[in-house]
Design a protein around this motif. Structure first.
Motif, short mmCIF file in Angstrom:
data_model
loop_
_atom_site.label_atom_id
_atom_site.label_comp_id
_atom_site.label_asym_id
_atom_site.label_seq_id
_atom_site.Cartn_x
_atom_site.Cartn_y
_atom_site.Cartn_z
N ARG A 1 59.10 39.69 31.61
CA ARG A 1 59.88 38.68 30.88
C ARG A 1 61.06 39.31 30.15
N VAL A 2 60.84 40.47 29.53
CA VAL A 2 61.94 41.17 28.85
C VAL A 2 63.06 41.43 29.86
N LEU A 3 62.72 41.99 30.99
CA LEU A 3 63.74 42.35 31.98
C LEU A 3 64.43 41.11 32.56
N GLU A 4 63.68 40.06 32.80
CA GLU A 4 64.29 38.81 33.29
C GLU A 4 65.27 38.26 32.26
N ARG B 1 64.32 41.42 39.94
CA ARG B 1 63.23 42.14 40.57
C ARG B 1 63.58 42.41 42.02
N GLY B 2 63.44 43.66 42.39
CA GLY B 2 63.73 44.06 43.76
C GLY B 2 62.45 44.34 44.51
N SER B 3 62.30 45.55 44.93
CA SER B 3 61.15 45.93 45.76
C SER B 3 59.88 46.12 44.93
N TYR C 1 60.11 47.12 41.02
CA TYR C 1 61.39 47.75 40.74
C TYR C 1 62.36 46.67 40.28
N TRP C 2 63.11 46.95 39.24
CA TRP C 2 64.10 46.01 38.68
C TRP C 2 65.45 46.69 38.61
N TYR C 3 66.53 45.89 38.63
CA TYR C 3 67.86 46.45 38.49
C TYR C 3 68.83 45.43 37.91
N LYS C 4 69.87 45.95 37.30
CA LYS C 4 70.99 45.14 36.83
C LYS C 4 72.25 45.94 37.07
N THR D 1 63.40 42.45 23.78
CA THR D 1 64.47 41.85 24.58
C THR D 1 65.83 42.14 23.95
N GLU D 2 65.92 41.98 22.64
CA GLU D 2 67.16 42.23 21.92
C GLU D 2 67.58 43.70 22.03
N ALA D 3 66.62 44.60 21.86
CA ALA D 3 66.92 46.04 21.92
C ALA D 3 67.31 46.46 23.34
N ALA D 4 66.55 46.02 24.33
CA ALA D 4 66.84 46.39 25.71
C ALA D 4 68.20 45.84 26.14
N ARG D 5 68.51 44.62 25.74
CA ARG D 5 69.80 44.01 26.11
C ARG D 5 70.96 44.84 25.58
N VAL D 6 70.92 45.22 24.30
CA VAL D 6 72.05 45.95 23.74
C VAL D 6 72.17 47.34 24.36
#
Length: 172
Positions: free
Chosen positions: A146-149, A155-157, A164-167, A114-119
């Protein structure tokens, strides 16, 4: 080499030579870096992904290196490589880029991914060429959801057995 830092981690953008060393023999990577990398970071899926990255990197402009490489996730307290995170190339024509990641099984559940993906997502969204970071996860991969949330992805389609996820940048 580009680096990003968090309170517990350092992310190091690996060079093409370092990725090639992993492809040839993961043990050789320790010759190029001052940290030990957990052997469980590497598996056949990671090896295949590294080969794909290398093929793309050879065709890419050097200024786009950070978009194509893997970033080694290093625990600062032990100076140990525990995982990889990166994008699947530079942002496309819609200013979107897809993230992928993996961490040594024995390092899971401690918030490192989570920390790595966020940065890394924050870094991407701060670049002028990128307005959206995307990801795909297997439906059954709850830890990855959970990491992506936790990093603010939505969460999209869904397609077949994947979500599929997006930010979006700018708080979107």
């Amino acid at each position: 080499m580009t680096q990003l830092e968090t309170p517990r981690l350092r992310l190091l953008a690996l060079s093409e030579a370092q990725l090639q060393a992993i492809d040839n023999d993961p043990d050789l990577l320790n010759v190029f870096l001052p940290v030990t990398i957990l052997p469980s970071v590497f598996n056949p899926i990671v090896a295949r992904a590294i080969r794909a990255k290398l093929a793309k990197m050879r065709l890419a402009n050097r200024r786009d290196h950070d978009w194509f490489t893997y970033w080694l996730i290093i625990r600062k307290d032990e100076e140990m490589g525990i995982g990889l995170v990166g994008f699947k190339g530079k942002p496309n024509g819609r200013a979107e880029v897809e993230i992928g990641y993996g961490i040594a099984p024995e390092q899971q559940g401690q918030g490192y991914m989570t920390e790595a993906a966020r940065v890394l997502v924050n870094w991407a969204l701060a670049q002028p060429a990128c307005s959206t970071v995307t990801a795909w996860t297997e439906k059954f991969n709850i830890p990855s959801h959970r990491v992506l949330e936790k990093i603010g992805m939505v969460r999209g389609s869904e397609e077949n057995n994947k979500y599929y996820w997006y930010k979006k940048g700018g708080g979107g």
